[in-house]
Design an enzyme around this catalytic site. Structure first.
Site, short mmCIF file in Angstrom:
data_model
loop_
_atom_site.label_atom_id
_atom_site.label_comp_id
_atom_site.label_asym_id
_atom_site.label_seq_id
_atom_site.Cartn_x
_atom_site.Cartn_y
_atom_site.Cartn_z
N GLU A 15 0.78 -1.15 0.05
CA GLU A 15 0.05 -0.08 0.02
C GLU A 15 0.76 1.19 0.08
OE1 GLU A 15 -3.94 1.44 -0.32
OE2 GLU A 15 -3.13 -0.68 -0.29
N ASP B 221 -4.08 11.53 7.92
CA ASP B 221 -2.85 10.78 8.15
C ASP B 221 -2.12 11.44 9.70
OD1 ASP B 221 -2.56 8.92 6.41
OD2 ASP B 221 -1.93 10.46 4.99
#
Length: 269
Positions: free
Chosen positions: A50, A61
């Site tokens: 990924e 994030d």
């Protein structure tokens, strides 16, 4: 449509294993070393990859991956460099599934169809757009289908049944199951219970669920697989190894090797 995910999950099931999928940002800390890092992840036993394309404002994030984005951008990495690295990885590893995790702005900036086509040409199997939920994904989904790329959706642990049903029907490749709500990172450990969500996803015949967010230890991988997930994704913990060894390449690659081997071993039932 590539069937690398289908093949991977079928092979793992036969061997009674789960998938271990590390995440890193392409170009972190620079173009040359980034290829070596990704190469090391695969050669150490990662079942799939990924990967992120550096973006200046990664909303979902936590600090670790935000810093990876900054390092990559400051090294001068461009989207073209990212596609070069992807093409090299695909040439070296024809069978491993490669997924991209990115943000809608990055896709829009290139034109959706053009971007998806570039991804396919570079050997990418799936795209997950972190800031586009399933119910807003039609324009991306339609192009993904047309081009032949799997569109991945996130299943939050607090999702309603109708959301889970929609994700199951619209997604392909795999389902990214969040172990908790919030931003990514090992700063907050993954907390099960996701069993209920996994049961629902199975009921709705969703693409294989893979657990992510806060996965940093082998026992969390074991728990995920025991709970019924087909695998686990680890991002911040992988990226932290890069961050902690920026000035010592060999130590960085050695630690990444050890980490992947240890996490992969935890997927064996």
């Amino acid at each position: 449509m590539t069937n690398r995910y289908t093949t991977l999950f079928a092979n793992l099931e036969k061997r009674n294993e789960g998938a271990f999928i590390p995440f890193v940002t392409i170009g972190d800390p620079n173009k040359a070393l980034s290829f070596e890092i990704i190469d090391t992840l695969v050669s150490s036993g990662a079942d799939a990859l990924e990967l992120g394309i550096p973006f200046s404002d990664p909303l979902a994030d936590g600090p670790t991956i935000q810093e990876a984005n900054i390092r990559a951008l400051e090294s001068g990495i461009t989207p073209k460099d990212c596609f070069d690295i992807l093409t090299k990885i695909r040439a070296k590893y024809p069978h491993i599934p490669i997924g991209l995790l990115l943000y809608a702005n990055l896709v829009y900036a290139n034109g959706i169809e053009n971007f998806y086509q570039k991804c396919l040409d570079a050997g990418v199997d799936s795209i997950l757009i972190a800031d586009v939920p399933a119910h807003e994904s039609k324009e991306f989904r339609d192009i993904a289908k047309k081009v032949g790329i799997a569109q991945i959706f996130i299943a939050p642990p607090d999702a309603s049944e109708s959301t889970l049903k929609q994700i199951s029907e619209l997604g392909s490749g795999y389902t990214y199951l969040l172990s908790r709500v919030g931003v990514t990172g090992t700063e907050t450990a993954a907390n099960m219970p996701v069993e209920d969500v996994l049961t629902k996803l199975r009921e709705y015949n969703a693409p294989k669920p893979v657990l992510g967010f806060g996965i940093s230890k082998p026992e969390q991988v074991q728990q995920a697989i025991k709970a019924g997930a087909a695998g686990a994704i680890s991002g911040s913990a992988t990226v932290k190894i890069i961050q902690n060894n920026i000035s010592n390449k060999q130590k960085m690659l050695n630690e990444l090797t050890y980490f992947v081997k240890e996490m992969k071993a935890a997927t064996l039932n």
